[in-house]
Design an enzyme around this catalytic site. Structure first.
Site, PDB file in Angstrom:
ATOM      1  N   LYS A  37      54.869  43.594  31.790  1.00 33.15           N
ATOM      2  CA  LYS A  37      55.141  43.481  33.290  1.00 33.15           C
ATOM      3  C   LYS A  37      57.349  43.460  32.548  1.00 33.15           C
ATOM      4  CE  LYS A  37      54.158  39.330  34.017  1.00 33.15           C
ATOM      5  NZ  LYS A  37      54.181  37.578  34.337  1.00 33.15           N
ATOM      6  N   THR A 123      57.494  23.984  38.900  1.00 34.91           N
ATOM      7  CA  THR A 123      56.769  22.555  39.536  1.00 34.91           C
ATOM      8  C   THR A 123      56.136  22.219  37.525  1.00 34.91           C
ATOM      9  OG1 THR A 123      56.326  24.179  41.384  1.00 34.91           O
ATOM     10  CG2 THR A 123      55.256  22.082  40.610  1.00 34.91           C
ATOM     11  N   LEU A 152      59.605  28.227  47.732  1.00 33.95           N
ATOM     12  CA  LEU A 152      59.596  29.438  47.562  1.00 33.95           C
ATOM     13  C   LEU A 152      57.656  29.760  47.823  1.00 33.95           C
ATOM     14  CD1 LEU A 152      58.129  31.841  46.262  1.00 33.95           C
ATOM     15  CD2 LEU A 152      60.425  31.752  45.651  1.00 33.95           C
ATOM     16  N   ARG A 153      57.736  30.400  49.442  1.00 32.16           N
ATOM     17  CA  ARG A 153      56.159  31.242  49.662  1.00 32.16           C
ATOM     18  C   ARG A 153      55.703  32.806  49.404  1.00 32.16           C
ATOM     19  NH1 ARG A 153      57.289  30.201  55.853  1.00 32.16           N
ATOM     20  NH2 ARG A 153      59.053  30.944  55.328  1.00 32.16           N
ATOM     21  N   ASN A 210      54.253  19.244  48.916  1.00 30.34           N
ATOM     22  CA  ASN A 210      52.737  20.279  48.572  1.00 30.34           C
ATOM     23  C   ASN A 210      52.028  19.287  49.073  1.00 30.34           C
ATOM     24  OD1 ASN A 210      54.073  22.817  47.758  1.00 30.34           O
ATOM     25  ND2 ASN A 210      53.658  22.794  45.684  1.00 30.34           N
ATOM     26  N   LEU A 252      48.395  23.593  60.725  1.00 31.06           N
ATOM     27  CA  LEU A 252      47.110  23.325  61.146  1.00 31.06           C
ATOM     28  C   LEU A 252      46.447  24.499  61.757  1.00 31.06           C
ATOM     29  CD1 LEU A 252      49.037  20.047  63.856  1.00 31.06           C
ATOM     30  CD2 LEU A 252      47.801  20.161  61.747  1.00 31.06           C
ATOM     31  N   ALA A 254      42.860  25.838  61.278  1.00 28.84           N
ATOM     32  CA  ALA A 254      41.883  25.202  60.262  1.00 28.84           C
ATOM     33  C   ALA A 254      41.223  26.683  60.287  1.00 28.84           C
ATOM     34  CB  ALA A 254      41.316  24.282  61.976  1.00 28.84           C
ATOM     35  N   GLY A 255      40.838  26.464  59.296  1.00 27.07           N
ATOM     36  CA  GLY A 255      39.589  26.996  58.064  1.00 27.07           C
ATOM     37  C   GLY A 255      39.026  27.632  57.001  1.00 27.07           C
ATOM     38  N   CYS A 262      49.267  27.373  43.985  1.00 25.40           N
ATOM     39  CA  CYS A 262      50.195  26.140  44.089  1.00 25.40           C
ATOM     40  C   CYS A 262      49.212  24.141  43.695  1.00 25.40           C
ATOM     41  CB  CYS A 262      51.685  26.429  44.003  1.00 25.40           C
ATOM     42  SG  CYS A 262      52.437  27.663  44.297  1.00 25.40           S
TER      43      CYS A 262
END
Ligand code: UGA
Length: 436
Positions: A37, A123, A152-153, A210, A252, A254-255, A262
């Protein structure tokens, strides 16, 4: 004099943080124990897919401000040290595994110069920061420790780091806050809300956020179950309740539910920590959030069985999407891959396509079949499962795909495709939480 920074752990969080801090003008050294890395990052190549971060990394490497190494001694020069290592779920339970956090703090302790600040971003279970601070008071009394959770996402990592919707710092004194204000000055100048908290509150903010997001997703997936039972449409329901600003329309969708490195492990670790603290009842609801989430995956398998056959051995199923969400190559706890593997275990012939996630998916599930192109995945299929909402799947032409498959049967596990378009091309379409 400008502060010098180190970043310990160069995965999603650390690599993003290092490149972004360099772009703010700081000299930054990134440290990781994985030599491969480090070699890639040092040559300006990102070891994973994250939109925008590849070019930022390459640009920052050219400035000479950013470097990467496996040598912990490199922190000796820096004033502020960001701990960005992973805290995965333990192999033997729900709790977070803190091995990497503890070992990285221990590894830098001998090199910390006078007045340096160690800043946790990983976290962690509440109480970790205070324990580490006490540990540092023994091993490196010339240093201090703060906690600065990260929100962050994946897919928006650069944006969320440079223009976050808030900065939260857990500190034990004014000096630590002042140092962090100096680091984040350009971000604060944009008007970003700054929240000073004590160490436990800062740790809790992250897992609370979260947990709330996970709860929103499982709430709408629970409504999807009820809609399917009652003959309703969860997408219309979500739109309608979302107009109430107290509820809000985001998260919201759905699925097949949430996955990734995370949300799933954070709610489990939070429950485990609450139990240790004697507050387990307060988080009992998170167990149900987890159950609803896993049930969403099972519902797809139930629909396949109900439509095709209980015995799937004669059927070919094309799975579109392997990553836990689009614009990422992350397949950790991916609902899509979980469903694919379960269908294969049930005897179906499963072929998986993904625009970015095939290699990481192959590492985790080497026995699944993979196709580089959608047209190869769907050839002769009895069902197509749309499980990760990549843009390219919305651009598919149902008439063209219809000529390749054996049966025109589509399950939209993300409620992201235009059902009418597919139906008009002669497809049977099942969308989760929608009965018509
Ligand atoms: C999540 C949080 O959103 C970040 O704020 C946090 O910093 C990060 O975890 C972290 O702890 O590091 P991320 O894992 O990148 O970020 O993914 P999300 O965008 O939250 O999506 C999580 C999952 O929920 C995905 O599988 C997604 O498909 C699913 N999801 C999301 C839904 O099923 N429905 C929705 O409405 C939204």
């Amino acid at each position: 004099m400008t502060l010098k920074l180190s970043v310990i752990g160069c995965g999603y969080l650390g690599a993003t943080h290092a490149a972004c801090m360099s772009s703010l003008g700081f000299e930054v050294v990134g440290i990781d124990t994985d030599p491969e890395k480090v070699a890639l990052l040092s040559s300006g190549v990102l070891p994973f897919y994250e939109p925008g971060l590849d070019t930022l990394l390459a640009d920052e490497m050219k400035t000479g401000r950013l470097s990467f190494t496996t040598d912990f001694a490199a922190v000796a020069d820096a004033d502020v040290h960001f701990i960005c290592v992973g805290t995965p779920q333990s192999k033997d339970g729900l709790a977070a595994d803190l091995t990497y956090v503890k070992s990285s703090v221990a590894a830098i302790a001998p090199y910390l110069k006078d007045g340096s600040l160690v800043v946790g971003k990983s976290t962690v279970p509440v109480g970790t920061a205070e324990a580490l601070r006490a540990q540092l008071a023994e091993s490196a009394p010339q240093s201090d420790l703060a906690w600065n959770p990260e929100f962050l996402r994946e897919g928006f990592a650069v944006e969320d780091t440079l223009t976050p919707n808030r900065l939260v710092v857990g500190v034990a004194n004014d000096r630590a806050e002042d140092i962090l204000k100096e680091v984040y000055q350009p971000v604060i100048a944009l008007g970003t809300p700054w929240i000073r908290a004590d160490l436990p509150t800062a740790e809790l903010v992250k897992v609370a956020a979260n947990s709330f997001l996970a709860t929103k997703i499982s709430f709408i997936n629970a409504m999807a179950e009820v809609c399917e039972a009652a003959g309703g449409d969860v997408t219309v329901l979500a739109k309608a309740i979302g107009y109430d600003p107290r509820i809000g329309s985001r998260f919201l969708q759905a699925g097949i539910g949430f996955g990734g490195g995370c949300l799933p492990k954070d709610i489990r670790a939070f429950m485990a920590r609450a139990q240790e603290l004697g507050a387990d009842q307060a988080l009992e609801f998170l167990r149900e959030i987890d159950n609803i989430n896993l049930r969403a995956r099972q519902r797809v398998i139930d629909v396949v069985r109900a439509d095709l056959s209980e015995d799937l051995t004669q059927y070919k199923i094309a799975v579109l999407g392997a990553t836990f969400k689009p614009d990422s190559d992350d397949v950790r706890d991916s609902p899509a891959l979980d469903i694919a593997a379960q269908l294969q275990a049930a005897g179906a012939q499963v072929v998986v396509h993904d625009p970015k996630g095939i290699e990481p998916a192959r590492k985790r599930f080497p026995n699944l079949d993979y196709a580089e192109k959608v047209v190869d995945a769907v050839k002769g299929a009895d069902a197509i499962l749309h499980l990760t909402e990549w843009k390219e799947y919305r651009e598919l032409d149902p008439s063209v795909i219809g000529q390749l498959v054996k049966q025109k049967f589509l399950i939209d596990g993300r409620n992201a495709l235009d059902r009418n378009l597919w139906r008009n091309a002669g497809w049977r379409v099942h969308a989760l939480g929608r009965t018509d």
